[in-house]
Write a protein that holds these residues in place. Structure first.
Motif, PDB file in Angstrom:
ATOM      1  N   GLU A  65      -8.662   1.097 -18.484  1.00  0.00           N
ATOM      2  CA  GLU A  65      -9.013   1.794 -17.246  1.00  0.00           C
ATOM      3  C   GLU A  65      -9.242   0.798 -16.104  1.00  0.00           C
ATOM      4  N   ASN A  66      -9.818  -0.360 -16.425  1.00  0.00           N
ATOM      5  CA  ASN A  66     -10.073  -1.371 -15.394  1.00  0.00           C
ATOM      6  C   ASN A  66      -8.766  -1.886 -14.798  1.00  0.00           C
ATOM      7  N   THR A  67      -7.764  -2.152 -15.662  1.00  0.00           N
ATOM      8  CA  THR A  67      -6.464  -2.618 -15.171  1.00  0.00           C
ATOM      9  C   THR A  67      -5.800  -1.551 -14.321  1.00  0.00           C
ATOM     10  N   MET A  68      -5.928  -0.302 -14.714  1.00  0.00           N
ATOM     11  CA  MET A  68      -5.347   0.785 -13.930  1.00  0.00           C
ATOM     12  C   MET A  68      -6.010   0.875 -12.560  1.00  0.00           C
ATOM     13  N   ARG A  69      -7.318   0.661 -12.514  1.00  0.00           N
ATOM     14  CA  ARG A  69      -8.010   0.702 -11.221  1.00  0.00           C
ATOM     15  C   ARG A  69      -7.522  -0.430 -10.307  1.00  0.00           C
ATOM     16  N   ILE A  70      -7.270  -1.598 -10.901  1.00  0.00           N
ATOM     17  CA  ILE A  70      -6.749  -2.722 -10.112  1.00  0.00           C
ATOM     18  C   ILE A  70      -5.396  -2.358  -9.499  1.00  0.00           C
ATOM     19  N   LEU A  71      -4.534  -1.753 -10.298  1.00  0.00           N
ATOM     20  CA  LEU A  71      -3.213  -1.349  -9.796  1.00  0.00           C
ATOM     21  C   LEU A  71      -3.342  -0.294  -8.702  1.00  0.00           C
ATOM     22  N   GLN A  72      -4.278   0.649  -8.888  1.00  0.00           N
ATOM     23  CA  GLN A  72      -4.448   1.711  -7.896  1.00  0.00           C
ATOM     24  C   GLN A  72      -4.982   1.178  -6.575  1.00  0.00           C
ATOM     25  N   ARG A  73      -5.791   0.129  -6.626  1.00  0.00           N
ATOM     26  CA  ARG A  73      -6.261  -0.496  -5.384  1.00  0.00           C
ATOM     27  C   ARG A  73      -5.143  -1.296  -4.717  1.00  0.00           C
ATOM     28  N   MET A  74      -4.221  -1.811  -5.536  1.00  0.00           N
ATOM     29  CA  MET A  74      -3.174  -2.691  -5.029  1.00  0.00           C
ATOM     30  C   MET A  74      -2.011  -1.920  -4.410  1.00  0.00           C
ATOM     31  N   PHE A  75      -1.604  -0.835  -5.080  1.00  0.00           N
ATOM     32  CA  PHE A  75      -0.415  -0.108  -4.674  1.00  0.00           C
ATOM     33  C   PHE A  75      -0.759   1.306  -4.228  1.00  0.00           C
ATOM     34  N   GLY A  76       0.149   1.876  -3.421  1.00  0.00           N
ATOM     35  CA  GLY A  76      -0.134   3.172  -2.814  1.00  0.00           C
ATOM     36  C   GLY A  76      -0.008   4.335  -3.773  1.00  0.00           C
ATOM     37  N   ASN A  77       0.882   4.268  -4.758  1.00  0.00           N
ATOM     38  CA  ASN A  77       1.120   5.402  -5.652  1.00  0.00           C
ATOM     39  C   ASN A  77       1.289   4.861  -7.070  1.00  0.00           C
ATOM     40  N   VAL A  78       0.329   5.178  -7.944  1.00  0.00           N
ATOM     41  CA  VAL A  78       0.367   4.712  -9.332  1.00  0.00           C
ATOM     42  C   VAL A  78       0.254   5.923 -10.251  1.00  0.00           C
ATOM     43  N   PRO A  79       1.400   6.539 -10.599  1.00  0.00           N
ATOM     44  CA  PRO A  79       1.351   7.684 -11.516  1.00  0.00           C
ATOM     45  C   PRO A  79       0.777   7.270 -12.872  1.00  0.00           C
ATOM     46  N   ILE A  80      -0.254   8.016 -13.327  1.00  0.00           N
ATOM     47  CA  ILE A  80      -0.849   7.763 -14.644  1.00  0.00           C
ATOM     48  C   ILE A  80      -0.160   8.701 -15.617  1.00  0.00           C
ATOM     49  N   LEU A  81       0.869   8.197 -16.274  1.00  0.00           N
ATOM     50  CA  LEU A  81       1.672   9.028 -17.161  1.00  0.00           C
ATOM     51  C   LEU A  81       1.003   9.133 -18.525  1.00  0.00           C
ATOM     52  N   LYS A 134       0.812  -1.223   0.000  1.00  0.00           N
ATOM     53  CA  LYS A 134       0.000   0.000   0.000  1.00  0.00           C
ATOM     54  C   LYS A 134       0.844   1.272   0.000  1.00  0.00           C
ATOM     55  N   GLN A 135       2.114   1.159   0.362  1.00  0.00           N
ATOM     56  CA  GLN A 135       3.000   2.325   0.339  1.00  0.00           C
ATOM     57  C   GLN A 135       3.943   2.297  -0.871  1.00  0.00           C
ATOM     58  N   MET A 136       3.720   1.386  -1.790  1.00  0.00           N
ATOM     59  CA  MET A 136       4.675   1.152  -2.875  1.00  0.00           C
ATOM     60  C   MET A 136       4.328   1.955  -4.127  1.00  0.00           C
ATOM     61  N   LEU A 137       5.370   2.403  -4.817  1.00  0.00           N
ATOM     62  CA  LEU A 137       5.220   3.105  -6.095  1.00  0.00           C
ATOM     63  C   LEU A 137       5.095   2.105  -7.230  1.00  0.00           C
ATOM     64  N   CYS A 138       4.124   2.310  -8.099  1.00  0.00           N
ATOM     65  CA  CYS A 138       3.947   1.494  -9.301  1.00  0.00           C
ATOM     66  C   CYS A 138       3.876   2.446 -10.495  1.00  0.00           C
ATOM     67  N   VAL A 139       4.922   2.432 -11.325  1.00  0.00           N
ATOM     68  CA  VAL A 139       5.027   3.344 -12.460  1.00  0.00           C
ATOM     69  C   VAL A 139       4.564   2.628 -13.726  1.00  0.00           C
ATOM     70  N   VAL A 140       3.707   3.283 -14.506  1.00  0.00           N
ATOM     71  CA  VAL A 140       3.215   2.727 -15.767  1.00  0.00           C
ATOM     72  C   VAL A 140       3.731   3.586 -16.908  1.00  0.00           C
ATOM     73  N   SER A 141       4.407   2.951 -17.854  1.00  0.00           N
ATOM     74  CA  SER A 141       4.944   3.666 -19.008  1.00  0.00           C
ATOM     75  C   SER A 141       3.820   4.076 -19.949  1.00  0.00           C
ATOM     76  N   PRO A 142       3.964   5.221 -20.625  1.00  0.00           N
ATOM     77  CA  PRO A 142       2.937   5.644 -21.600  1.00  0.00           C
ATOM     78  C   PRO A 142       2.894   4.715 -22.810  1.00  0.00           C
ATOM     79  N   ASP A 143       3.979   3.944 -23.030  1.00  0.00           N
ATOM     80  CA  ASP A 143       3.974   2.983 -24.134  1.00  0.00           C
ATOM     81  C   ASP A 143       3.086   1.787 -23.837  1.00  0.00           C
TER      82      ASP A 143
END
Length: 401
Positions: free
Chosen positions: A339-355, A325-334
């Protein structure tokens, strides 16, 4: 009547003296036989025999045998107002650093329980033991009541204790990998090696604690990519042993250092790449969880990311679960995740920058805080809204990694 007993007294007296002299002669003869036997044993094995004297005590045999220091001697053990003679054989245990291990490649399969057990079960003695074998960590020793003169029996003891000393040093050098087998032996009622197994566990505990305790949080197992950890096993309700080793496999021999980034990149063939003190481990190749400090999704499908998320969600490791919950998860623009997968990541990890990709969403920007996080993640920010992988010094498996 008094005259009768008076006549018998000298007979009893001289009889007692004769019996005492006989016992003394038999004892002397027994000791001479012992010395002759031990002298033969010493000559056969190129050891030193000493007759002993009033100041040194009885005869003894000493010297190097099969790479160990060996000593055969007698000693007195008090029992009330009297004392009894015992025979003792001592063989030194070599330092673990000088031991040849059966599995030197730590990246190979862990040492199997049967391999540890076989180090001891292969040891055989063609005679029934007349005494007891003990280990104190530095020495293996055997003690029995009386003087032992049987050369063949003593020779067998020489080999038995040397075998045990070799096995003991090897198991200590194996460290945490030997613990499951030792625990099984130490907790089995009536096991012939129960006491030795308990002493080995205590020795491994002391050795790994002294060597690893103060740096455990920085030591990474090269096999599992899991950090070093304090394991506690209970032998009895009153006795437990703590040893340090990999939290997953328990090995305590080899570790590496560095931060760990979990990468999802289906274009990267290598399972792991090290760069600037950071290990980038590709989950899509490894397909099993490990200890990581952050997640970087470079190129992966929704299905691949969701499989990773399912593994993380089902992770039962309490050390990792508390950190997600305190972990950074970075997603490349490539990586064009839904949107559903992004929501799963946001529930899983504390910080998910949407680049954002400027060609797709020109209105979204990378914040200064996110830009700083990306730099820490070994990514290169080309502009305020474009991110790519750092290209220098990254080689694939086919390039020799």
């Amino acid at each position: 009547m008094d005259m009768f007993f008076g006549d018998l007294f000298p007979c009893f007296f001289f009889g007692f003296i004769a019996f005492a002299l006989f016992l003394g002669y038999m004892s002397y003869q027994h000791r001479e036989n012992q010395k002759a036997s031990w002298r033969t044993l010493a000559t056969t094995n190129h050891l030193t025999f000493a007759r002993g004297n009033l100041f040194e005590g009885g005869a003894y045999v000493v010297g190097p045998y099969r790479g160990h220091h060996l000593k055969l001697e007698t000693f007195q053990k008090s029992q009330g107002k009297s004392s009894q003679t015992y025979t003792r054989l001592t063989v030194s245990v070599n330092a673990p650093a000088h031991v040849h291990l059966p599995n030197k490649d730590i990246l190979a399969e862990p040492v199997a329980t049967k391999d540890v057990v076989s180090l001891f079960t292969a040891i055989d003695l063609p005679y029934s033991l007349k005494g007891q074998i003990r280990v104190n960590g530095q020495k293996v020793y055997y003690e029995q009541y009386g003087l032992e003169n049987d050369v063949k029996y003593l020779q067998a003891l020489f080999d038995l204790l040397s075998d045990l000393a070799d096995a003991y040093a090897t198991v200590v050098a194996l460290g945490g990998e030997a613990v499951p087998a030792l625990y099984e032996m130490a907790t089995a009622n009536g096991h012939v090696l129960r006491e030795i197994a308990s002493q080995l566990l205590a020795h491994i505990g002391r050795e790994t604690t002294a060597r690893l305790k103060h740096q455990a949080q920085d030591l990474l197992c090269p096999r599992c990519f899991v950090y070093c950890y304090a394991h506690t096993i209970r032998l009895h309700w009153w006795q437990s042993v703590t040893y340090y080793g990999c939290r997953a496999c328990g090995q305590s021999r080899v570790f590496q250092r560095g931060r760990v980034v979990a990468v999802l990149d289906n274009q990267l063939e290598a399972e792991q790449v090290q760069q600037d003190g950071v290990w980038r481990v590709n989950w899509l190749v490894r397909r099993s969880l490990f200890d990581f400090d952050e997640v970087v999704i470079v190129q992966a499908s929704d299905e691949e990311v969701e499989r990773f998320a399912v593994q993380v969600g089902n992770d039962t490791d309490p050390e990792r679960r508390s950190r997600y919950k305190q972990m950074l998860c970075v997603v490349s623009p490539d990586c064009q995740l839904s949107e559903n997968t992004m929501r799963i990541l946001q529930r899983m990890f504390g910080n998910v920058p949407i680049l954002s990709n400027p060609e797709r969403q020109p209105t979204q920007k990378v914040s200064l805080q996110e830009e700083d996080l990306l730099r820490k993640s070994n990514y290169h920010v080309i502009s305020r809204n474009v991110m790519t992988r750092n290209p220098p010094n990254v080689r694939h498996k086919k390039d020799g990694i």
